[in-house]
Design a protein around this motif. Structure first.
Motif, PDB file in Angstrom:
ATOM      1  N   GLU A   1       0.845  -1.083  -0.015  1.00 57.64           N
ATOM      2  CA  GLU A   1       0.400   0.243   0.019  1.00 57.64           C
ATOM      3  C   GLU A   1       1.015   1.351  -0.213  1.00 57.64           C
ATOM      4  N   ALA A   2       1.908   1.393   1.593  1.00 58.53           N
ATOM      5  CA  ALA A   2       2.770   2.656   0.938  1.00 58.53           C
ATOM      6  C   ALA A   2       3.462   2.795  -0.636  1.00 58.53           C
ATOM      7  N   VAL A   3       3.940   1.966  -0.799  1.00 60.28           N
ATOM      8  CA  VAL A   3       5.039   1.429  -2.562  1.00 60.28           C
ATOM      9  C   VAL A   3       4.052   1.919  -3.570  1.00 60.28           C
ATOM     10  N   GLU A   4       2.695   1.646  -3.055  1.00 59.07           N
ATOM     11  CA  GLU A   4       1.334   2.204  -4.500  1.00 59.07           C
ATOM     12  C   GLU A   4       1.252   4.129  -4.608  1.00 59.07           C
ATOM     13  N   LYS A   5       1.004   4.160  -3.249  1.00 60.87           N
ATOM     14  CA  LYS A   5       1.076   5.510  -2.511  1.00 60.87           C
ATOM     15  C   LYS A   5       1.436   6.567  -2.674  1.00 60.87           C
ATOM     16  N   GLU A   6       3.289   6.471  -2.847  1.00 57.86           N
ATOM     17  CA  GLU A   6       4.180   7.074  -2.944  1.00 57.86           C
ATOM     18  C   GLU A   6       4.471   7.111  -4.859  1.00 57.86           C
ATOM     19  N   SER A   7       4.455   6.130  -5.142  1.00 60.41           N
ATOM     20  CA  SER A   7       4.543   5.917  -6.619  1.00 60.41           C
ATOM     21  C   SER A   7       3.511   6.839  -7.340  1.00 60.41           C
ATOM     22  N   ALA A   8       2.306   6.820  -7.087  1.00 65.28           N
ATOM     23  CA  ALA A   8       0.863   7.164  -7.545  1.00 65.28           C
ATOM     24  C   ALA A   8       1.256   9.020  -7.483  1.00 65.28           C
ATOM     25  N   LYS A   9       2.435   9.524  -6.433  1.00 65.11           N
ATOM     26  CA  LYS A   9       2.353  10.807  -6.561  1.00 65.11           C
ATOM     27  C   LYS A   9       3.536  11.378  -6.396  1.00 65.11           C
TER      28      LYS A   9
ATOM     29  N   ASN B   1       4.278  10.040  -9.987  1.00 66.30           N
ATOM     30  CA  ASN B   1       3.692   9.769 -11.022  1.00 66.30           C
ATOM     31  C   ASN B   1       5.299   8.069 -11.629  1.00 66.30           C
ATOM     32  N   LYS B   2       4.835   7.416 -10.993  1.00 60.81           N
ATOM     33  CA  LYS B   2       5.854   6.730 -11.221  1.00 60.81           C
ATOM     34  C   LYS B   2       5.605   4.822 -11.000  1.00 60.81           C
ATOM     35  N   ILE B   3       5.925   4.330 -12.419  1.00 63.19           N
ATOM     36  CA  ILE B   3       5.394   2.812 -11.995  1.00 63.19           C
ATOM     37  C   ILE B   3       6.095   1.551 -11.299  1.00 63.19           C
ATOM     38  N   SER B   4       6.495   1.364 -10.305  1.00 59.47           N
ATOM     39  CA  SER B   4       7.575   1.055  -8.974  1.00 59.47           C
ATOM     40  C   SER B   4       6.872  -0.494  -9.786  1.00 59.47           C
ATOM     41  N   ARG B   5       8.352  -0.739  -9.407  1.00 66.61           N
ATOM     42  CA  ARG B   5       9.188  -2.427 -10.164  1.00 66.61           C
ATOM     43  C   ARG B   5       9.333  -3.095  -8.905  1.00 66.61           C
ATOM     44  N   ILE B   6       8.242  -3.960  -8.898  1.00 69.88           N
ATOM     45  CA  ILE B   6       8.596  -5.077  -7.081  1.00 69.88           C
ATOM     46  C   ILE B   6       8.704  -6.372  -7.354  1.00 69.88           C
ATOM     47  N   LEU B   7       9.061  -6.528  -6.180  1.00 65.91           N
ATOM     48  CA  LEU B   7       8.968  -8.114  -6.023  1.00 65.91           C
ATOM     49  C   LEU B   7       8.565  -8.200  -4.586  1.00 65.91           C
ATOM     50  N   LEU B   8       7.563  -9.497  -4.262  1.00 69.11           N
ATOM     51  CA  LEU B   8       7.067  -9.539  -3.624  1.00 69.11           C
ATOM     52  C   LEU B   8       8.620 -10.416  -2.701  1.00 69.11           C
ATOM     53  N   GLU B   9       8.149 -10.539  -1.556  1.00 63.01           N
ATOM     54  CA  GLU B   9       9.522 -11.212  -0.769  1.00 63.01           C
ATOM     55  C   GLU B   9       8.909 -12.051   0.218  1.00 63.01           C
ATOM     56  N   LEU B  10       9.264 -13.272   0.625  1.00 64.18           N
ATOM     57  CA  LEU B  10       8.410 -14.586   0.353  1.00 64.18           C
ATOM     58  C   LEU B  10       9.382 -15.362   2.193  1.00 64.18           C
ATOM     59  N   HIS B  11       7.928 -15.365   2.786  1.00 66.91           N
ATOM     60  CA  HIS B  11       9.060 -16.150   3.398  1.00 66.91           C
ATOM     61  C   HIS B  11       9.282 -17.667   3.923  1.00 66.91           C
TER      62      HIS B  11
ATOM     63  N   ASN C   1      -5.607 -12.479  -3.569  1.00 65.70           N
ATOM     64  CA  ASN C   1      -7.750 -12.920  -4.138  1.00 65.70           C
ATOM     65  C   ASN C   1      -8.600 -11.428  -3.090  1.00 65.70           C
ATOM     66  N   GLU C   2      -7.731 -11.483  -1.984  1.00 65.17           N
ATOM     67  CA  GLU C   2      -9.116 -10.005  -2.128  1.00 65.17           C
ATOM     68  C   GLU C   2      -8.289  -8.643  -2.576  1.00 65.17           C
ATOM     69  N   ASN C   3      -7.194  -8.923  -3.055  1.00 69.59           N
ATOM     70  CA  ASN C   3      -6.379  -6.998  -3.571  1.00 69.59           C
ATOM     71  C   ASN C   3      -6.139  -7.528  -4.191  1.00 69.59           C
ATOM     72  N   PRO C   4      -6.856  -7.657  -5.836  1.00 70.43           N
ATOM     73  CA  PRO C   4      -6.376  -8.297  -6.933  1.00 70.43           C
ATOM     74  C   PRO C   4      -4.861  -7.537  -7.418  1.00 70.43           C
TER      75      PRO C   4
ATOM     76  N   PHE D   1      -3.480  -2.523  -8.011  1.00 67.68           N
ATOM     77  CA  PHE D   1      -2.486  -1.325  -7.422  1.00 67.68           C
ATOM     78  C   PHE D   1      -1.756  -0.483  -9.093  1.00 67.68           C
ATOM     79  N   PRO D   2      -2.434   0.289  -9.360  1.00 71.32           N
ATOM     80  CA  PRO D   2      -1.699   1.051 -10.667  1.00 71.32           C
ATOM     81  C   PRO D   2      -1.037   1.124 -10.716  1.00 71.32           C
ATOM     82  N   HIS D   3      -0.009   1.273  -9.978  1.00 75.96           N
ATOM     83  CA  HIS D   3       1.674   1.831  -9.828  1.00 75.96           C
ATOM     84  C   HIS D   3       2.278   1.062  -9.541  1.00 75.96           C
ATOM     85  N   LEU D   4       1.859   0.332  -9.466  1.00 77.08           N
ATOM     86  CA  LEU D   4       3.047  -1.185  -9.079  1.00 77.08           C
ATOM     87  C   LEU D   4       2.880  -2.609 -10.771  1.00 77.08           C
TER      88      LEU D   4
END
Ligand SMILES: *Cc1c(COP(=O)(O)O)cnc(C)c1O
Length: 222
Positions: free
Chosen positions: A95-103, A105-115, A135-138, A142-145
């Motif tokens: 959520e935080a990276v989506e919000k900052e990227s929107a601010k 105007n960047k599309i941030s490339r990300i990886l999901l870190e698994l434990h 499932n709940e948040n497709p 997150f248009p900026h991720l």
């Protein structure tokens, strides 16, 4: 051995389709330049302050990979300069990276870190946790991720079977996520796993990116 020789050796063990991220955390700018001058362009840092201090001192065609534990109040330092953030380890960070990227105007490339490791201290999503969240948040939420894949660290152990099993879990979780959420998205393709001590195993188990520090730059002075 020199940084140049170390890199030459490492490249002999990494297939051309696996990307090397040179982990330069705690190493000075001149060490990074030595690697840069052999042709390396991808460098990994794990502390926001150190990253933003180094960026202006180095060539602008470097890709900066952020690989460290990221606090939400440091997201605004990292988002503008990172080419890829490997360590998205909580729903709060998504959520935080989506919000900052929107601010900005960047599309941030990300990886999901698994434990996947057996240690409690390691960051990241448990496989069932990220599946439930998505499932709940497709991803379209997150248009900026740009979700590019997953990242993980194996258990810190000498037991190769445990390490191999961790990496197998990472790969099978990648397959599940890919099929369920990104089957039509060619960008979701990266498996970032493998460090100095275990990158051979990671590559055998399907890594597309390895993150190597000590074997290139020598031990870190903390
Ligand atoms: C430091 C670090 C690495 C590199 O570790 P080495 O053992 O020095 O190769 C890789 N990944 C992450 C997330 C790190 O923090």
């Amino acid at each position: 051995m020199s940084i140049e020789e170390n890199l030459k050796n490492i490249h002999q063990h990494i297939p051309a389709n696996v990307k090397l991220v040179c982990v330069s955390k705690f190493h000075p700018v001149d060490a990074i330049l030595q690697a840069y001058n052999t042709g390396e362009r991808a460098f990994g840092e794990n502390r926001p302050q150190e990253l933003v201090a180094k960026v202006p001192l180095l060539p602008s065609d470097i890709e900066w990979h952020f690989i460290g534990n990221l606090q939400t109040n440091k997201v605004k330092m990292v988002v503008p300069v990172a080419t890829l953030i490997h360590s998205i380890s909580s729903t709060k960070l998504i959520e935080a990276v989506e919000k900052e990227s929107a601010k900005i105007n960047k599309i941030s490339r990300i990886l999901l870190e698994l434990h996947v490791s057996k240690e409690d201290s390691k960051q990241g999503f448990f496989p069932e946790e990220i599946i439930e969240f998505l499932n709940e948040n497709p991803p379209e939420r997150f248009p900026h991720l740009l979700f590019c894949g997953i990242m993980a660290m194996a258990t810190n152990t000498d037991n190769e079977e445990i390490i191999r099993n961790d990496f197998k879990t990472v790969h099978s979780t990648f397959d599940i996520l890919k099929n369920r959420f990104w089957s039509n998205d060619a960008q979701f393709k990266e498996i970032s796993m493998g460090m100095s001590g275990d990158y051979h195993i990671a590559i055998a188990e399907g890594a597309t990116m390895v993150r190597i520090g000590t074997s290139i730059f020598g031990p870190r002075q903390y």
